[in-house]
Design a protein around this motif. Structure first.
Motif, PDB file in Angstrom:
ATOM      1  N   ILE A  38      37.048  42.662  35.193  1.00 45.88           N
ATOM      2  CA  ILE A  38      36.709  41.659  36.634  1.00 45.88           C
ATOM      3  C   ILE A  38      37.105  39.785  35.922  1.00 45.88           C
ATOM      4  O   ILE A  38      38.199  38.927  36.567  1.00 45.88           O
ATOM      5  CB  ILE A  38      35.544  41.311  36.755  1.00 45.88           C
ATOM      6  CG1 ILE A  38      35.598  42.275  38.002  1.00 45.88           C
ATOM      7  CG2 ILE A  38      35.543  40.541  38.047  1.00 45.88           C
ATOM      8  CD1 ILE A  38      34.253  43.005  38.480  1.00 45.88           C
ATOM      9  N   VAL A  39      36.853  39.290  34.816  1.00 49.81           N
ATOM     10  CA  VAL A  39      36.839  38.364  34.461  1.00 49.81           C
ATOM     11  C   VAL A  39      38.312  37.827  33.898  1.00 49.81           C
ATOM     12  O   VAL A  39      38.798  37.196  34.088  1.00 49.81           O
ATOM     13  CB  VAL A  39      35.653  37.812  32.890  1.00 49.81           C
ATOM     14  CG1 VAL A  39      35.712  37.160  32.063  1.00 49.81           C
ATOM     15  CG2 VAL A  39      34.351  38.034  33.319  1.00 49.81           C
ATOM     16  N   ALA A  40      38.884  39.387  33.195  1.00 46.47           N
ATOM     17  CA  ALA A  40      40.173  39.078  32.644  1.00 46.47           C
ATOM     18  C   ALA A  40      41.234  38.566  34.166  1.00 46.47           C
ATOM     19  O   ALA A  40      41.696  38.135  33.789  1.00 46.47           O
ATOM     20  CB  ALA A  40      40.991  40.320  31.968  1.00 46.47           C
ATOM     21  N   ALA A  41      41.230  39.585  34.793  1.00 43.76           N
ATOM     22  CA  ALA A  41      41.735  38.905  36.189  1.00 43.76           C
ATOM     23  C   ALA A  41      41.715  38.165  36.449  1.00 43.76           C
ATOM     24  O   ALA A  41      42.231  37.234  37.131  1.00 43.76           O
ATOM     25  CB  ALA A  41      41.386  40.384  37.781  1.00 43.76           C
ATOM     26  N   GLN A 260      51.644  45.936  38.517  1.00 40.23           N
ATOM     27  CA  GLN A 260      51.018  47.202  38.751  1.00 40.23           C
ATOM     28  C   GLN A 260      50.150  47.526  37.507  1.00 40.23           C
ATOM     29  O   GLN A 260      49.103  48.275  38.513  1.00 40.23           O
ATOM     30  CB  GLN A 260      51.665  48.193  39.237  1.00 40.23           C
ATOM     31  CG  GLN A 260      52.664  47.909  40.334  1.00 40.23           C
ATOM     32  CD  GLN A 260      52.066  48.218  41.985  1.00 40.23           C
ATOM     33  OE1 GLN A 260      51.711  49.167  42.052  1.00 40.23           O
ATOM     34  NE2 GLN A 260      52.043  47.256  42.896  1.00 40.23           N
ATOM     35  N   GLY A 261      50.625  48.314  36.277  1.00 32.81           N
ATOM     36  CA  GLY A 261      49.452  48.494  34.980  1.00 32.81           C
ATOM     37  C   GLY A 261      48.642  47.753  35.817  1.00 32.81           C
ATOM     38  O   GLY A 261      46.976  47.790  35.303  1.00 32.81           O
ATOM     39  N   ALA A 262      48.229  45.927  36.186  1.00 29.74           N
ATOM     40  CA  ALA A 262      47.182  45.616  36.452  1.00 29.74           C
ATOM     41  C   ALA A 262      46.209  45.993  37.177  1.00 29.74           C
ATOM     42  O   ALA A 262      45.145  46.158  37.034  1.00 29.74           O
ATOM     43  CB  ALA A 262      47.743  43.588  36.659  1.00 29.74           C
ATOM     44  N   TYR A 263      47.041  46.894  38.563  1.00 30.12           N
ATOM     45  CA  TYR A 263      46.461  46.824  39.790  1.00 30.12           C
ATOM     46  C   TYR A 263      45.710  48.106  38.803  1.00 30.12           C
ATOM     47  O   TYR A 263      44.159  48.690  39.784  1.00 30.12           O
ATOM     48  CB  TYR A 263      46.982  47.049  40.863  1.00 30.12           C
ATOM     49  CG  TYR A 263      47.502  45.473  41.251  1.00 30.12           C
ATOM     50  CD1 TYR A 263      46.889  44.514  40.990  1.00 30.12           C
ATOM     51  CD2 TYR A 263      48.498  45.517  41.755  1.00 30.12           C
ATOM     52  CE1 TYR A 263      47.583  43.516  40.706  1.00 30.12           C
ATOM     53  CE2 TYR A 263      49.643  44.624  42.359  1.00 30.12           C
ATOM     54  CZ  TYR A 263      49.153  43.466  41.798  1.00 30.12           C
ATOM     55  OH  TYR A 263      49.352  42.115  41.659  1.00 30.12           O
TER      56      TYR A 263
END
Length: 432
Positions: A38-41, A260-263
Motif C-alpha cells: 500500500i505504501v509502495a503504491a 497490470q503487474g502492479a494491479y
C-alpha cells in the motif's frame, strides 16, 4: 473463564500450538506485506511497483528452485532427526546457498545481456550482484523458518517475521524519499541481513541442542535413499508450483505490462497469505504426525476442523470486502483486480482438499503424486493466463486457478476421505 481454560488446553498440545504460531506468522507477514505494498503504491509509480514486484518474485522463484525443496524435507524429517539434525540443517544451508549463487547469477546474466535497457526486467551489473547476494541470503532465511517449524519451535516465527516486516516497511519509507534506483527491491531484501545471525544463534545454541537431547532416545534419521527419493519428487512438484505462483507476476508483466503487474500484486499477496495459512496448519500436522505416524489420520481430522473454522471464513470475508480492500491501494487497483481477488479466494475452498492429500502423501514419503498434481496446476494456470489474458485481462489468472483447483479436488477427494476415516480414535486431548 471456561473459554480461557479451553484455549490454554488447546495451546498445551504441540500440534495446535505450532499450527497457531504458524498461522499467526502468516497473519503478521501478510499484514506487513499488504501495508508495505500500500505504501509502495502511493510512494512509487505503477511501473516502479510492477518492476519491483517482478524482481522480488524472480528472486523468490530462483531461491525456492535452488533450495531443492529442502525446507519441506526439514519439516518432515527433523522431528525425529536426533543427533543427525545439526548435520541435516547445515547440509541444507550449504547446498541451497551454493546452488542459489549459480542460479541467480545465470538469471542476472540473462537479464543484463539478453534484455534491452528499456525492458522492465533489464538490470545493471551492480544490481545483478546484489540480486545474487539477496537470493543466497533469502534462501538461508527461508530454511531457518523451516528448521524452527521442524524443531517444534514455530512460536519464534511471528516475532522474527514481525521484526522483518517492521524494518522492511521503515526502509521502504526511507528509500521512497531518495533517488535510489530499485528502492522497492532493496527495501525488501536488505532487512534480512539483520536477522540471519541472531536467529541462527538461537537455533544452533539453544533450540537444536535441546531437540537433540529430547529426541536422541527415539531418533529415526532418514535413510539417504529415502531422503533422496522424497526430495526428488517433492522438488519436482515445487518446480511446477513455482511456475504457477512466483513466475506469474513476471508472466503478467510480460503479457500485460508493468502497470497490470502492479494491479495483480495485492490479489496475489492475499492469495498467497491464504495458502500460507493452510500450509501452517498442514506443516504442524506433518511435524506431529511424523512423531506419531499411527495416529496421523486422527490429527488430520482435527486440523481439518480448524481449517474450516479459520482459513475458509477468512477467504469468504476477503472475497466480500475485496473492492474496499483494493481501494486502499488506489481506485485503479479496485477497478482492475476486484474480480481477480474474489476468484482467487473462491479457489481456496477446493484447495483445502488438495492440501490434505499432499500432506497425506508427504507423511507416506510418496512425493511423486505431488509432482503430478503441481504439474497439472502449473500447466492449467499458466496456459489459461496466456490463452485468455487477451480477452479477460488479469481475471484470466483467477478463472484458471479456480477451475484447476476444483478439478484437482474432485480427483483426490476419495483417498482423502478414506484416510480421514482410517483412524476413528478421539483427537488429541484439548478443546475440540
Amino acid at each position: 473463564m471456561s473459554r480461557a481454560r479451553a484455549l490454554r488446553r488447546e495451546l498445551s498440545v504441540p500440534l495446535y500450538l505450532n499450527a497457531y504460531a504458524l498461522m499467526l506468522n502468516t497473519a503478521v507477514n501478510s499484514a506487513f506485506g499488504l501495508l508495505y505494498w500500500i505504501v509502495a503504491a502511493h510512494a512509487f509509480s505503477d511501473a516502479e511497483v510492477g518492476r519491483g514486484n517482478a524482481l522480488v518474485s524472480l528472486m523468490l522463484m530462483v531461491s525456492v528452485l535452488t533450495q531443492l525443496n529442502a525446507g519441506q524435507a526439514l519439516i518432515r524429517f527433523l522431528p525425529r532427526g536426533g543427533t543427525a539434525s545439526r548435520r541435516m540443517l547445515l547440509g541444507a544451508y550449504g547446498v541451497s546457498g551454493g546452488l542459489a549463487v549459480v542460479g541467480s547469477a545465470a538469471v542476472m546474466a540473462f537479464c543484463h545481456l539478453a534484455l534491452p535497457p528499456g525492458d522492465p526486467l533489464h538490470v545493471s551489473l551492480p544490481f545483478g550482484a546484489w540480486f545474487v547476494a539477496s537470493t543466497v541470503i533469502w534462501s538461508v532465511f527461508n530454511l531457518q523458518d523451516s528448521a524452527l517449524t521442524g524443531l517444534r519451535a514455530a512460536i519464534w516465527l511471528p516475532l522474527e517475521n514481525g521484526v522483518y516486516g517492521l524494518v522492511k516497511l521503515g526502509l521502504l519509507v526511507l528509500v521512497a524519499g531518495t533517488s535510489l534506483a530499485d528502492g522497492v527491491f532493496t527495501s525488501w531484501t536488505l532487512p534480512v541481513l539483520a536477522l540471519l545471525v541472531p536467529v541462527n544463534l538461537l537455533v544452533f545454541r539453544r533450540i537444536l541442542p535441546r531437540h537433540v537431547r529430547d529426541t536422541a532416545a527415539e531418533q529415526q534419521p532418514a535413510d539417504r535413499r529415502v531422503l533422496a527419493r522424497y526430495m526428488a519428487g517433492d522438488y519436482t512438484g515445487q518446480v511446477f508450483n513455482q511456475f504457477a505462483s512466483t513466475f506469474l507476476p513476471v508472466l503478467v508483466v510480460g503479457l500485460l505490462g508493468a502497470e497490470q503487474g502492479a494491479y495483480f500484486l495485492p490479489a496475489q499477496t492475499v492469495f498467497v497469505a491464504m495458502n500460507l495459512l493452510s500450509l501452517g496448519i498442514t506443516s504442524s500436522l506433518v511435524v506431529e504426525a511424523a512423531k506419531d505416524e499411527a495416529h496421523a489420520p486422527r490429527y488430520a481430522a482435527a486440523m481439518l476442523r480448524r481449517l474450516a473454522a479459520t482459513v475458509l471464513p477468512a477467504a469468504a470475508i476477503v472475497a466480500l470486502v475485496a473492492p474496499w480492500l483494493l481501494e486502499l491501494f488506489g481506485p485503479q487497483y479496485r477497478a482492475n483486480a476486484t474480480l481477480l481477488l474474489q476468484l482467487l479466494m473462491l479457489s481456496t475452498f477446493p484447495r483445502v482438499v488438495v492440501s490434505l492429500y499432499m500432506t497425506m502423501s508427504r507423511l507416506r514419503n510418496r512425493t511423486a503424486p505431488l509432482a503430478a498434481l503441481q504439474l497439472v496446476q502449473a500447466v492449467g494456470v499458466l496456459a489459461g493466463t496466456v490463452l485468455f489474458s487477451g480477452s479477460l485481462g488479469l481475471d484470466a489468472v483467477g478463472w484458471s486457478a479456480l477451475v484447476v483447483e476444483l478439478g484437482m479436488a474432485v480427483a483426490v477427494a476419495a483417498p482423502v476421505v478414506r484416510w480421514l476415516r482410517s483412524d476413528r480414535a478421539p483427537e488429541p486431548a484439548a478443546a475440540r
